[in-house]
Design a protein around this motif. Sequence first.
Motif, PDB file in Angstrom:
ATOM      1  N   VAL A 131    -114.126  76.320 -14.521  1.00  0.00           N
ATOM      2  CA  VAL A 131    -113.630  76.870 -13.278  1.00  0.00           C
ATOM      3  C   VAL A 131    -114.184  76.379 -12.213  1.00  0.00           C
ATOM      4  N   GLU A 132    -113.441  76.272 -11.004  1.00  0.00           N
ATOM      5  CA  GLU A 132    -113.869  75.757  -9.919  1.00  0.00           C
ATOM      6  C   GLU A 132    -113.260  76.674  -8.736  1.00  0.00           C
ATOM      7  N   ALA A 133    -114.102  77.137  -7.658  1.00  0.00           N
ATOM      8  CA  ALA A 133    -113.684  78.174  -6.674  1.00  0.00           C
ATOM      9  C   ALA A 133    -114.381  77.947  -5.597  1.00  0.00           C
ATOM     10  N   PRO A 134    -113.909  78.431  -4.446  1.00  0.00           N
ATOM     11  CA  PRO A 134    -114.876  78.496  -3.022  1.00  0.00           C
ATOM     12  C   PRO A 134    -116.128  79.009  -3.141  1.00  0.00           C
ATOM     13  N   THR A 135    -116.120  80.176  -4.016  1.00  0.00           N
ATOM     14  CA  THR A 135    -117.581  81.078  -4.197  1.00  0.00           C
ATOM     15  C   THR A 135    -117.753  81.112  -5.537  1.00  0.00           C
ATOM     16  N   ALA A 136    -119.132  81.467  -5.460  1.00  0.00           N
ATOM     17  CA  ALA A 136    -119.568  81.918  -6.980  1.00  0.00           C
ATOM     18  C   ALA A 136    -118.684  83.292  -7.520  1.00  0.00           C
ATOM     19  N   ALA A 137    -118.654  84.153  -6.543  1.00  0.00           N
ATOM     20  CA  ALA A 137    -117.928  85.324  -7.101  1.00  0.00           C
ATOM     21  C   ALA A 137    -116.592  85.155  -7.602  1.00  0.00           C
ATOM     22  N   GLU A 138    -115.872  84.309  -6.943  1.00  0.00           N
ATOM     23  CA  GLU A 138    -114.305  83.869  -7.372  1.00  0.00           C
ATOM     24  C   GLU A 138    -114.611  83.215  -8.557  1.00  0.00           C
ATOM     25  N   VAL A 139    -115.245  82.330  -8.909  1.00  0.00           N
ATOM     26  CA  VAL A 139    -115.406  81.779 -10.386  1.00  0.00           C
ATOM     27  C   VAL A 139    -115.752  82.704 -11.091  1.00  0.00           C
ATOM     28  N   ASP A 140    -116.766  83.674 -10.955  1.00  0.00           N
ATOM     29  CA  ASP A 140    -117.294  84.698 -12.030  1.00  0.00           C
ATOM     30  C   ASP A 140    -115.932  85.555 -12.396  1.00  0.00           C
ATOM     31  N   ALA A 141    -115.089  85.780 -11.400  1.00  0.00           N
ATOM     32  CA  ALA A 141    -114.065  86.731 -11.645  1.00  0.00           C
ATOM     33  C   ALA A 141    -112.975  86.113 -12.552  1.00  0.00           C
ATOM     34  N   LEU A 142    -112.873  84.739 -12.060  1.00  0.00           N
ATOM     35  CA  LEU A 142    -111.902  84.020 -13.044  1.00  0.00           C
ATOM     36  C   LEU A 142    -112.527  83.881 -14.504  1.00  0.00           C
ATOM     37  N   VAL A 143    -113.652  83.398 -14.624  1.00  0.00           N
ATOM     38  CA  VAL A 143    -114.225  83.233 -15.997  1.00  0.00           C
ATOM     39  C   VAL A 143    -114.143  84.580 -16.788  1.00  0.00           C
ATOM     40  N   THR A 144    -114.427  85.577 -16.200  1.00  0.00           N
ATOM     41  CA  THR A 144    -114.321  86.918 -16.920  1.00  0.00           C
ATOM     42  C   THR A 144    -112.824  87.205 -17.314  1.00  0.00           C
ATOM     43  N   GLU A 145    -111.902  86.880 -16.443  1.00  0.00           N
ATOM     44  CA  GLU A 145    -110.472  87.190 -16.767  1.00  0.00           C
ATOM     45  C   GLU A 145    -110.127  86.356 -18.036  1.00  0.00           C
ATOM     46  N   ILE A 146    -110.292  85.089 -17.968  1.00  0.00           N
ATOM     47  CA  ILE A 146    -109.814  84.142 -18.670  1.00  0.00           C
ATOM     48  C   ILE A 146    -110.518  84.096 -20.236  1.00  0.00           C
ATOM     49  N   LEU A 147    -111.730  84.368 -20.067  1.00  0.00           N
ATOM     50  CA  LEU A 147    -112.435  84.588 -21.388  1.00  0.00           C
ATOM     51  C   LEU A 147    -112.077  85.925 -21.988  1.00  0.00           C
ATOM     52  N   GLY A 148    -111.661  86.631 -21.323  1.00  0.00           N
ATOM     53  CA  GLY A 148    -111.251  88.162 -21.879  1.00  0.00           C
ATOM     54  C   GLY A 148    -110.031  87.838 -22.587  1.00  0.00           C
ATOM     55  N   ILE A 149    -109.241  86.670 -22.150  1.00  0.00           N
ATOM     56  CA  ILE A 149    -108.029  86.526 -22.921  1.00  0.00           C
ATOM     57  C   ILE A 149    -108.340  85.731 -24.010  1.00  0.00           C
ATOM     58  N   ILE A 150    -109.033  84.551 -24.072  1.00  0.00           N
ATOM     59  CA  ILE A 150    -109.465  83.593 -25.042  1.00  0.00           C
ATOM     60  C   ILE A 150    -110.161  84.445 -26.162  1.00  0.00           C
ATOM     61  N   ARG A 151    -111.033  85.384 -25.940  1.00  0.00           N
ATOM     62  CA  ARG A 151    -111.709  85.987 -26.894  1.00  0.00           C
ATOM     63  C   ARG A 151    -111.460  87.246 -27.446  1.00  0.00           C
TER      64      ARG A 151
END
Length: 458
Positions: A437-457
């Motif tokens: 995941v890449e985004a302009p800010t670390a907060a945006e990256v963390d939010a996307l990672v949390t959402e996507i891993l929540g679906i994958i796992r």
Amino acid sequence: MRTRDSVDAVIKAYDIRGVVGDGIDVDFVRDTGAAFARLMRGEGATVIAVGHDMRDSSPELAAAFARGVTSQGLDAEMLGLTSTDELYYVSGARNCPGAMFTASHNPAKYNGIKLCRAGARPVGQSSGLATIADDLVSGVAAFDGTAGSVTDSDVLAEYGAFLRSLVDLSGIRPLTVAVDAGNGMGGLTVPAVFEGLPIEIRPLYFELDGTFPNHEANPLEPANLRDLQRFVLETGADIGLALDGDADRCFVIDEKGQPVSPSAICAIVAERYLAEHPGAAIIHNLITSRAVPEIIAENGGRPVRTRVGHSFIKATMAEEGAVFGGEHSAHYYFTEFFNADSGLLAAMHVLAALGHQESPMSVMMERYDRYAASGEINSRLENSAAQAERTEAVLGAFADRTDSIDRLDGVTVSLAGTPAWFNLRASNTEPLLRLNVEAPTAAEVDALVTEILGIIRA
């Protein structure tokens, strides 16, 4: 008779890799040597260079491979303990095929083979591995002729001298360089490559030990960088270098003990090449930061995007006439190194850039870090059906936020109204689904990672 499933389990997209005793054994490797020699004999080869890393199983497997090679009438030149890029050097300099026994960053129970044609040209699934797999299933045809011979060679000094000839470090300011070899092949090659240069090496885990007693030789995992991060601060080093098990990848730590993104390294080396080769093509894989093609273009170069994996990168390098290529995983490819990858050659370019100016590493690299990134996050899913199902579930969840979907390698999703993107792809070597995941800010990256891993796992 081997089954197709057992062969396909260890012959991957661009190399051969598996657990020793479970898919990878002496008989399998001997027959693989015969199948590879048969393929290379058809292309005019007469000798195959064979190197191996420090894993306990590597010498026996390399010897078995050589028996297969000689059974097909070709000679085997045994290089002994070798880094992967040293094997590529021999293949390129002597214009002969090569085989490197290593499982790179994988744990000690694994081993494998990286194969190349003469000139260090890649052998992947569509360029030879599928043919070898067919031979292993059906049985390798016997050779009706004189068996080849086995000779031993030591090319370490020759390889070191060649790398030093490619990057001029003679005029740099003196640098203290902390190097974590991870008990891998860098413990052998680093002293040979940096001999006589204005560099003071501070060694960490240089003892060759295929059981990896200190940490896995996989610098892509942040936990495996911690010892080097502490060591850089303890020694007051200007820079830290972390090598993987077969020493073809190099990760960088700045003087503050902070990791430097491989994408940033790709960008700085690309700038150096474009200063010498205006308008040249530079390869980057689809997981590197968007900063990489931006910086290439800003420096007058032509960015070329490709799939992940060394055989794909090398083939694209040749097709595009590219002068340099970089991957997110810290593989770096060089036109003057036969389009092959070398971690130490990349390190030498970074040291040249650092040593020809006075700023510390952290300051020098600031302008190359434009976005926040997650790094590669792995989720274990045991079969391709599960990986495909979870991927489609993620795509569904992001359907109303998607600007575009690219399927060059897995799925790369660009989000609407933002530079943010993510990629999901199946590993070619392990039962993993990989997320970047890449985004302009670390907060945006963390939010996307949390959402996507929540679906994958889920």
